[in-house]
Design an enzyme around this catalytic site. Structure first.
Site, PDB file in Angstrom:
ATOM      1  N   LYS A 186      28.405 -46.409  12.784  1.00 60.72           N
ATOM      2  CA  LYS A 186      29.275 -45.343  13.301  1.00 60.72           C
ATOM      3  C   LYS A 186      28.478 -44.183  13.889  1.00 60.72           C
ATOM      4  O   LYS A 186      29.025 -43.371  14.632  1.00 60.72           O
ATOM      5  CB  LYS A 186      30.262 -44.846  12.241  1.00 60.72           C
ATOM      6  CG  LYS A 186      29.662 -44.054  11.115  1.00 60.72           C
ATOM      7  CD  LYS A 186      30.767 -43.471  10.223  1.00 60.72           C
ATOM      8  CE  LYS A 186      30.163 -42.629   9.125  1.00 60.72           C
ATOM      9  NZ  LYS A 186      31.124 -41.890   8.352  1.00 60.72           N
ATOM     10  N   ASP A 187      27.169 -44.079  13.559  1.00 59.98           N
ATOM     11  CA  ASP A 187      26.332 -43.018  14.122  1.00 59.98           C
ATOM     12  C   ASP A 187      25.810 -43.349  15.521  1.00 59.98           C
ATOM     13  O   ASP A 187      25.295 -42.475  16.217  1.00 59.98           O
ATOM     14  CB  ASP A 187      25.112 -42.750  13.220  1.00 59.98           C
ATOM     15  CG  ASP A 187      25.495 -42.110  11.893  1.00 59.98           C
ATOM     16  OD1 ASP A 187      26.575 -41.489  11.830  1.00 59.98           O
ATOM     17  OD2 ASP A 187      24.712 -42.230  10.930  1.00 59.98           O
TER      18      ASP A 187
ATOM     19  N   ARG B  27      38.514 -36.529  12.958  1.00 65.79           N
ATOM     20  CA  ARG B  27      39.388 -37.700  12.821  1.00 65.79           C
ATOM     21  C   ARG B  27      40.117 -37.665  11.480  1.00 65.79           C
ATOM     22  O   ARG B  27      41.341 -37.859  11.420  1.00 65.79           O
ATOM     23  CB  ARG B  27      38.533 -38.969  12.943  1.00 65.79           C
ATOM     24  CG  ARG B  27      39.243 -40.255  12.565  1.00 65.79           C
ATOM     25  CD  ARG B  27      38.256 -41.417  12.457  1.00 65.79           C
ATOM     26  NE  ARG B  27      37.222 -41.198  11.455  1.00 65.79           N
ATOM     27  CZ  ARG B  27      37.372 -41.381  10.162  1.00 65.79           C
ATOM     28  NH1 ARG B  27      38.545 -41.784   9.674  1.00 65.79           N
ATOM     29  NH2 ARG B  27      36.376 -41.163   9.307  1.00 65.79           N
ATOM     30  N   ARG B  28      39.360 -37.426  10.406  1.00 65.41           N
ATOM     31  CA  ARG B  28      39.994 -37.373   9.079  1.00 65.41           C
ATOM     32  C   ARG B  28      40.965 -36.206   8.985  1.00 65.41           C
ATOM     33  O   ARG B  28      42.093 -36.367   8.518  1.00 65.41           O
ATOM     34  CB  ARG B  28      38.921 -37.241   7.991  1.00 65.41           C
ATOM     35  CG  ARG B  28      38.089 -38.492   7.796  1.00 65.41           C
ATOM     36  CD  ARG B  28      36.890 -38.255   6.900  1.00 65.41           C
ATOM     37  NE  ARG B  28      36.106 -39.476   6.711  1.00 65.41           N
ATOM     38  CZ  ARG B  28      34.808 -39.500   6.477  1.00 65.41           C
ATOM     39  NH1 ARG B  28      34.126 -38.375   6.388  1.00 65.41           N
ATOM     40  NH2 ARG B  28      34.169 -40.649   6.329  1.00 65.41           N
TER      41      ARG B  28
ATOM     42  N   ARG C 194      29.352 -29.903   5.164  1.00 68.34           N
ATOM     43  CA  ARG C 194      28.250 -30.645   5.770  1.00 68.34           C
ATOM     44  C   ARG C 194      27.210 -31.008   4.721  1.00 68.34           C
ATOM     45  O   ARG C 194      27.233 -30.522   3.615  1.00 68.34           O
ATOM     46  CB  ARG C 194      27.567 -29.795   6.865  1.00 68.34           C
ATOM     47  CG  ARG C 194      28.319 -29.697   8.203  1.00 68.34           C
ATOM     48  CD  ARG C 194      28.357 -30.992   8.980  1.00 68.34           C
ATOM     49  NE  ARG C 194      27.094 -31.729   8.959  1.00 68.34           N
ATOM     50  CZ  ARG C 194      26.042 -31.449   9.715  1.00 68.34           C
ATOM     51  NH1 ARG C 194      26.077 -30.439  10.565  1.00 68.34           N
ATOM     52  NH2 ARG C 194      24.949 -32.176   9.655  1.00 68.34           N
ATOM     53  N   GLY C 195      26.255 -31.847   5.138  1.00 68.74           N
ATOM     54  CA  GLY C 195      25.190 -32.277   4.242  1.00 68.74           C
ATOM     55  C   GLY C 195      25.300 -33.755   3.939  1.00 68.74           C
ATOM     56  O   GLY C 195      26.319 -34.395   4.246  1.00 68.74           O
ATOM     57  N   ASN C 196      24.240 -34.335   3.360  1.00 69.72           N
ATOM     58  CA  ASN C 196      24.303 -35.740   2.994  1.00 69.72           C
ATOM     59  C   ASN C 196      25.216 -35.909   1.776  1.00 69.72           C
ATOM     60  O   ASN C 196      25.760 -34.939   1.252  1.00 69.72           O
ATOM     61  CB  ASN C 196      22.893 -36.311   2.740  1.00 69.72           C
ATOM     62  CG  ASN C 196      22.159 -35.572   1.634  1.00 69.72           C
ATOM     63  OD1 ASN C 196      22.751 -35.152   0.650  1.00 69.72           O
ATOM     64  ND2 ASN C 196      20.853 -35.415   1.798  1.00 69.72           N
TER      65      ASN C 196
ATOM     66  N   ARG D 170      26.957 -32.928  -0.520  1.00 71.44           N
ATOM     67  CA  ARG D 170      28.401 -32.676  -0.502  1.00 71.44           C
ATOM     68  C   ARG D 170      29.017 -32.815  -1.896  1.00 71.44           C
ATOM     69  O   ARG D 170      29.878 -32.028  -2.285  1.00 71.44           O
ATOM     70  CB  ARG D 170      29.093 -33.603   0.506  1.00 71.44           C
ATOM     71  CG  ARG D 170      28.963 -33.076   1.932  1.00 71.44           C
ATOM     72  CD  ARG D 170      29.711 -33.921   2.924  1.00 71.44           C
ATOM     73  NE  ARG D 170      28.884 -34.997   3.443  1.00 71.44           N
ATOM     74  CZ  ARG D 170      29.305 -35.897   4.337  1.00 71.44           C
ATOM     75  NH1 ARG D 170      30.545 -35.851   4.778  1.00 71.44           N
ATOM     76  NH2 ARG D 170      28.495 -36.827   4.775  1.00 71.44           N
TER      77      ARG D 170
ATOM     78  N   CYS E 158      32.361 -37.863  18.703  1.00 74.24           N
ATOM     79  CA  CYS E 158      32.667 -37.189  17.432  1.00 74.24           C
ATOM     80  C   CYS E 158      33.368 -35.853  17.677  1.00 74.24           C
ATOM     81  O   CYS E 158      33.783 -35.193  16.747  1.00 74.24           O
ATOM     82  CB  CYS E 158      31.408 -36.998  16.594  1.00 74.24           C
ATOM     83  SG  CYS E 158      30.237 -35.851  17.296  1.00 74.24           S
TER      84      CYS E 158
END
Length: 359
Positions: free
Chosen positions: A96-97, A147-148, A165-167, A171, A259
């Site tokens: 998806k990236d 999207r969400r 944000r963040g990994n 999060r 995105c």
């Protein structure tokens, strides 16, 4: 393979090949890359693998919503630069990236079997046992995805949505250690790969929230000219996942989505039919278009078909999957995009993009 690759001796004194795999530094990226490396080691015991981890733009810019940065290859550019400079031989990404159009000279040489592509709700510890439906009025939900947010605002109008944000680790820490969010929305695939399935309170089905193009699938990107590397990784392809993701990527590319606009999909392979549902949304979810189409993915005569390895379909080279089925999957994505465009999708996406840019 690049000239710089060294050849360590194996136990018999023979030179064994070194393959260098590029990855992001995050824990999830490393887990995903290790899983691909393990598969390759099983299939090719003689190769010697080295993993090269690096930070990407998306990892470094943590104070801005992804949709605001306006860069299509946030999590891939640095890795692709290393691939271009022959510093690595292949790169493992979350599919998806990856943009639907890759830079010249690169291709997706493998799309692995998809993990659960749906989104998951992770609740703040004090809300355990609740669902999005039962959270109190004006509870704040964290998500960095337009999207969400667009889909969930429409489905759960009593909730508020703020960027986070963040990994994954960052999060979850923000959720657990502060009271800013009642819950956050994350990809179920990432949580499962991290071994954090116990944090999943609710899996969001397509009626609540359709997923991102390519979500849940891992992709191996290689230099298109490296025929030996392309051949080596091609055995990792999962045919159903390949066809689903080609249809999804063709849909997104034809819509000219990214995105910075809310586009969502849902795909299924059943009884030799590929089903694709695609939708576009306004930022607040009040305006949307959604349609489903299907196509047969049974090749007429698989045995006689030669797949041209040089042919890319939305950036994917899948020499082990019948070309006719790939063509139909790509056509399905384009046809569904055209159907939505004929009903006004371009207007919805244009307004969404303008509003997002103005935020």
């Amino acid at each position: 393979m690049s000239e710089e690759a060294k050849s360590p001796q194996d136990g018999n004194g023979k030179a064994s090949r070194v393959i260098r795999i590029g990855t992001r530094k995050s824990q999830l990226a490393r887990i995903q890359t290790d899983s691909v490396a393990d598969r390759l080691k099983e299939l090719y015991p003689d190769i010697h693998l080295e993993i090269v981890a690096m930070s990407t733009t998306g990892d470094k810019i943590l104070d801005t919503a992804l949709s605001k940065i306006g860069e299509k290859s946030l999590f891939t550019k640095e890795l692709e630069n290393a691939l271009e400079r022959n510093e690595v031989d292949l790169v493992v990404h979350s599919l998806k990236d990856l943009p639907t159009t890759l830079p010249p000279g690169f291709t997706i040489g493998a799309v692995l079997k998809r993990e659960n592509p749906h989104d998951a709700v992770v609740l703040h510890p004090q809300n355990v046992g609740k669902t999005l439906d039962s959270l109190p009025e004006n509870s704040v939900i964290g998500t960095s995805s337009l999207r969400r947010a667009a889909q969930l605002k429409k489905r759960f109008p009593h909730l508020k949505f703020n960027d986070i944000r963040g990994n994954l680790n960052t999060r979850l820490k923000k959720l657990d250690e502060k009271d800013d969010f009642a819950a956050i929305i994350l990809a179920a695939a990432g949580l499962r790969r991290m071994g954090w399935e116990n944090r999943i309170s609710q899996i969001l089905g397509p009626e609540d929230c359709m997923y991102a193009v390519g979500q849940g699938a891992l992709a191996v990107e290689v230099r298109a000219r490296d025929v030996d590397i392309l051949e080596m990784v091609s055995v990792l392809h999962d045919p159903d996942t390949v066809l689903r993701c080609i249809a999804e990527r063709a849909f997104l590319r034809h819509l000219e989505g990214g995105c910075s606009v809310p586009v969502a999909v849902h795909t299924q392979v059943k009884d030799s039919q590929l089903y694709l549902t695609g939708a576009v949304y306004s930022l607040d979810g009040s305006d949307s278009l959604k349609e489903t189409m299907q196509t047969s993915i049974t090749a007429n005569d698989k045995s006689s078909e030669e797949v041209d390895e040089r042919v890319q379909r939305v950036g994917v080279t899948a020499s082990k999957v019948p070309g006719e089925a790939q063509d139909r999957a790509e056509r399905l994505g384009v046809d569904l995009a055209n159907l939505l465009l004929s009903k006004g999708a371009k207007e919805i996406l244009t307004v969404a993009r303008q509003l997002n840019d103005a935020r």
